[in-house]
Design a protein around this motif. Structure first.
Motif, PDB file in Angstrom:
ATOM      1  N   ARG A  95       0.822  -1.214   0.000  1.00 48.88           N
ATOM      2  CA  ARG A  95       0.000   0.000   0.000  1.00 48.88           C
ATOM      3  C   ARG A  95       0.857   1.266   0.000  1.00 48.88           C
ATOM      4  N   ALA A  96       2.020   1.187   0.625  1.00 57.91           N
ATOM      5  CA  ALA A  96       2.910   2.351   0.696  1.00 57.91           C
ATOM      6  C   ALA A  96       3.839   2.440  -0.510  1.00 57.91           C
ATOM      7  N   GLY A  97       3.895   1.385  -1.348  1.00 65.47           N
ATOM      8  CA  GLY A  97       4.824   1.368  -2.470  1.00 65.47           C
ATOM      9  C   GLY A  97       6.273   1.365  -2.020  1.00 65.47           C
ATOM     10  N   ARG A  98       6.539   0.661  -0.909  1.00 60.52           N
ATOM     11  CA  ARG A  98       7.880   0.653  -0.325  1.00 60.52           C
ATOM     12  C   ARG A  98       8.396  -0.772  -0.206  1.00 60.52           C
ATOM     13  N   ARG A  99       9.694  -0.897  -0.174  1.00 58.40           N
ATOM     14  CA  ARG A  99      10.319  -2.217   0.014  1.00 58.40           C
ATOM     15  C   ARG A  99       9.937  -2.795   1.377  1.00 58.40           C
ATOM     16  N   ASN A 100      10.024  -1.982   2.393  1.00 56.07           N
ATOM     17  CA  ASN A 100       9.798  -2.433   3.761  1.00 56.07           C
ATOM     18  C   ASN A 100       8.497  -1.867   4.304  1.00 56.07           C
ATOM     19  N   SER A 101       7.984  -2.503   5.341  1.00 57.73           N
ATOM     20  CA  SER A 101       6.717  -2.073   5.933  1.00 57.73           C
ATOM     21  C   SER A 101       6.845  -0.703   6.583  1.00 57.73           C
ATOM     22  N   PRO A 102       5.894   0.207   6.339  1.00 53.37           N
ATOM     23  CA  PRO A 102       5.917   1.505   7.018  1.00 53.37           C
ATOM     24  C   PRO A 102       5.483   1.393   8.481  1.00 53.37           C
ATOM     25  N   LEU A 103       4.946   0.241   8.876  1.00 47.87           N
ATOM     26  CA  LEU A 103       4.447   0.093  10.248  1.00 47.87           C
ATOM     27  C   LEU A 103       5.553  -0.240  11.237  1.00 47.87           C
ATOM     28  N   ASP A 104       6.453  -1.133  10.830  1.00 51.90           N
ATOM     29  CA  ASP A 104       7.513  -1.542  11.759  1.00 51.90           C
ATOM     30  C   ASP A 104       8.895  -1.549  11.113  1.00 51.90           C
ATOM     31  N   GLY A 105       8.984  -1.060   9.858  1.00 48.26           N
ATOM     32  CA  GLY A 105      10.265  -1.058   9.151  1.00 48.26           C
ATOM     33  C   GLY A 105      10.700  -2.436   8.709  1.00 48.26           C
ATOM     34  N   GLY A 106       9.837  -3.447   8.844  1.00 48.46           N
ATOM     35  CA  GLY A 106      10.238  -4.816   8.583  1.00 48.46           C
ATOM     36  C   GLY A 106      10.420  -5.124   7.115  1.00 48.46           C
ATOM     37  N   ASN A 107      11.545  -5.752   6.805  1.00 47.23           N
ATOM     38  CA  ASN A 107      11.794  -6.319   5.474  1.00 47.23           C
ATOM     39  C   ASN A 107      11.371  -7.783   5.554  1.00 47.23           C
ATOM     40  N   LEU A 108      10.230  -8.105   4.988  1.00 44.50           N
ATOM     41  CA  LEU A 108       9.660  -9.444   5.122  1.00 44.50           C
ATOM     42  C   LEU A 108      10.613 -10.519   4.631  1.00 44.50           C
ATOM     43  N   ASN A 109      11.413 -10.222   3.615  1.00 45.33           N
ATOM     44  CA  ASN A 109      12.323 -11.232   3.078  1.00 45.33           C
ATOM     45  C   ASN A 109      13.647 -11.282   3.829  1.00 45.33           C
ATOM     46  N   ARG A 110      13.665 -10.732   5.039  1.00 46.67           N
ATOM     47  CA  ARG A 110      14.810 -10.868   5.940  1.00 46.67           C
ATOM     48  C   ARG A 110      14.357 -11.317   7.326  1.00 46.67           C
ATOM     49  N   LEU A 111      13.129 -11.826   7.443  1.00 47.78           N
ATOM     50  CA  LEU A 111      12.566 -12.120   8.764  1.00 47.78           C
ATOM     51  C   LEU A 111      12.075 -13.549   8.934  1.00 47.78           C
ATOM     52  N   PHE A 112      12.266 -14.399   7.932  1.00 47.49           N
ATOM     53  CA  PHE A 112      11.804 -15.778   8.073  1.00 47.49           C
ATOM     54  C   PHE A 112      12.733 -16.563   8.999  1.00 47.49           C
ATOM     55  N   PRO A 113      12.176 -17.456   9.813  1.00 48.74           N
ATOM     56  CA  PRO A 113      10.801 -17.962   9.821  1.00 48.74           C
ATOM     57  C   PRO A 113       9.815 -17.120  10.626  1.00 48.74           C
ATOM     58  N   GLY A 114      10.213 -15.950  11.091  1.00 46.72           N
ATOM     59  CA  GLY A 114       9.289 -15.058  11.780  1.00 46.72           C
ATOM     60  C   GLY A 114       8.995 -15.493  13.197  1.00 46.72           C
ATOM     61  N   THR A 115       8.082 -14.762  13.822  1.00 46.46           N
ATOM     62  CA  THR A 115       7.681 -15.069  15.188  1.00 46.46           C
ATOM     63  C   THR A 115       6.240 -14.643  15.388  1.00 46.46           C
ATOM     64  N   SER A 116       5.517 -15.391  16.190  1.00 46.83           N
ATOM     65  CA  SER A 116       4.111 -15.071  16.442  1.00 46.83           C
ATOM     66  C   SER A 116       3.947 -13.884  17.369  1.00 46.83           C
ATOM     67  N   GLU A 117       5.017 -13.498  18.065  1.00 49.13           N
ATOM     68  CA  GLU A 117       4.919 -12.418  19.056  1.00 49.13           C
ATOM     69  C   GLU A 117       5.633 -11.148  18.605  1.00 49.13           C
ATOM     70  N   GLY A 118       6.039 -11.077  17.340  1.00 50.61           N
ATOM     71  CA  GLY A 118       6.746  -9.905  16.851  1.00 50.61           C
ATOM     72  C   GLY A 118       5.815  -8.857  16.297  1.00 50.61           C
ATOM     73  N   GLY A 119       6.386  -7.951  15.510  1.00 54.69           N
ATOM     74  CA  GLY A 119       5.590  -6.953  14.823  1.00 54.69           C
ATOM     75  C   GLY A 119       4.827  -7.586  13.672  1.00 54.69           C
ATOM     76  N   PRO A 120       4.037  -6.793  12.951  1.00 52.80           N
ATOM     77  CA  PRO A 120       3.212  -7.366  11.883  1.00 52.80           C
ATOM     78  C   PRO A 120       4.008  -8.071  10.796  1.00 52.80           C
ATOM     79  N   THR A 121       5.185  -7.563  10.457  1.00 48.85           N
ATOM     80  CA  THR A 121       5.956  -8.211   9.399  1.00 48.85           C
ATOM     81  C   THR A 121       6.451  -9.581   9.846  1.00 48.85           C
ATOM     82  N   ALA A 122       6.943  -9.674  11.071  1.00 50.62           N
ATOM     83  CA  ALA A 122       7.392 -10.963  11.598  1.00 50.62           C
ATOM     84  C   ALA A 122       6.230 -11.938  11.737  1.00 50.62           C
ATOM     85  N   MET A 123       5.031 -11.431  12.044  1.00 49.16           N
ATOM     86  CA  MET A 123       3.867 -12.313  12.155  1.00 49.16           C
ATOM     87  C   MET A 123       3.450 -12.854  10.793  1.00 49.16           C
TER      88      MET A 123
END
Length: 335
Positions: A95-123
């Protein structure tokens, strides 16, 4: 730990279902709200499951459009198996037209396998890894150069951890049939924290792509994405009757890694003198950097440290110290 992301889609129900992966997010204006990540599930008769994603980086568009087009076609196509599509995986970044999330700065392709208790990108990463990977027999995560890179049109994969995995990955790359297929260990990028690397760790054949140049829609890259997806669905028996054009054979390459890449040694204006697809030799001039603050200064020359094929170059002109400017691939060593 179980994912906190939820959906109304029942992946075992036949037919077409559309909903969201609903990512819990507490904001100033919605204490108990959720973020919508669009998701589609197409299920026909018995067969394998393909997990298809795009929008992992929000400024990469070829895959996002290709998956939307494919979804419309699948609504009238006979399926043997199941296709799960998430065309805007990091929806806040899309929605922001950005590489990373504007909500938490998360780069989704640098956060796998993620965590259920993190920010939205990690979730989001955790949901894919824990809820969708167990369903999948193959994974394709579509990427492009985004705002900063101009890439060869290629598909990438980790080489596999065993002979059977190597064969499965080679089959998937050959079926997708991008103009170039590149094997890499992820060094210089996300290594083991990318979506396709996380899939490999689960033993799932997985590929990603780079099909664009700059934060725009490249017609040729879109065509490659559409054709590759259709060939895979046909070749794996998921959609045996789907229409697809036959491509030329993919050319297999090996990524040379950070030691063969060129990074900006200083701030300035980047003038590239080589382009993706060029065959270069050791010592060949790659480009120039013009220092910003000294108009009469001699430009800094950049030279390739080894021979190879230019896999990518920086798309943006304004450059800072440490920016990746060029990456090289090479013909794989003969066995």
């Amino acid at each position: 730990m179980k994912s906190r992301v939820w959906t109304t889609i029942d992946f075992e129900t036949a037919g077409i279902q559309s909903d969201f992966a609903r990512v819990p997010y507490s904001s100033d204006t919605s204490a108990y709200g959720w973020l919508p990540v669009p998701m589609l599930c197409f299920k026909g008769e018995a067969g394998p499951t393909a997990l298809l994603t795009a929008g992992t980086h929000g400024d990469e568009y070829e895959g996002q459009v290709a998956l939307r087009r494919l979804a419309r076609d699948l609504s009238t196509t006979k399926l043997n198996g199941r296709v799960i599509i998430l065309p805007a995986l990091n929806h806040p970044a899309v929605r922001a037209g950005r590489r990373n999330s504007p909500l938490d700065g998360g780069n989704l392709n640098r956060l796998f396998p993620g965590t259920s208790e993190g920010g939205p990108t990690a979730m989001i990463a955790h949901f894919v890894a824990t809820e969708l990977f167990p369903l999948a027999d193959l994974v394709i995560d579509l990427h492009s150069g985004g705002s900063s890179l101009d890439y060869l049109p290629l598909a990438l994969a980790h080489p596999g951890r065993s002979e059977s995995e190597k064969h499965a990955v080679h089959r998937l790359l050959t079926s997708f049939a991008a103009p170039y297929s590149l094997l890499t260990d992820g060094a210089g990028g996300g290594a083991g924290t990318t979506l396709y690397a996380a899939a490999e760790q689960r033993g799932i054949p997985a590929i990603t792509t780079e099909l664009g140049r700059g934060a725009t829609l490249w017609e040729a890259g879109l065509s490659i994405a559409e054709g590759g997806l259709r060939r895979v669905l046909r070749d794996y028996g998921l959609a045996p009757d789907i229409a697809v054009d036959e491509p030329a054979q993919s050319r297999f390459l090996q990524y040379q890694g950070p030691s063969a890449s060129i990074y900006a040694p200083c701030d300035g204006l980047f003038e590239p003198l080589a382009k993706p697809g060029d065959c270069v030799e050791e010592g060949h001039i790659a480009g120039l950097i013009h220092p910003l603050d000294h108009a009469l200064a001699t430009p800094v020359e950049l030279r390739f440290a080894t021979r190879g094929i230019v896999a990518f170059r920086r798309f943006l002109t304004l450059t800072s110290t440490g920016d990746a400017l060029f990456g090289l691939a090479a013909e794989p060593a003969k066995q």
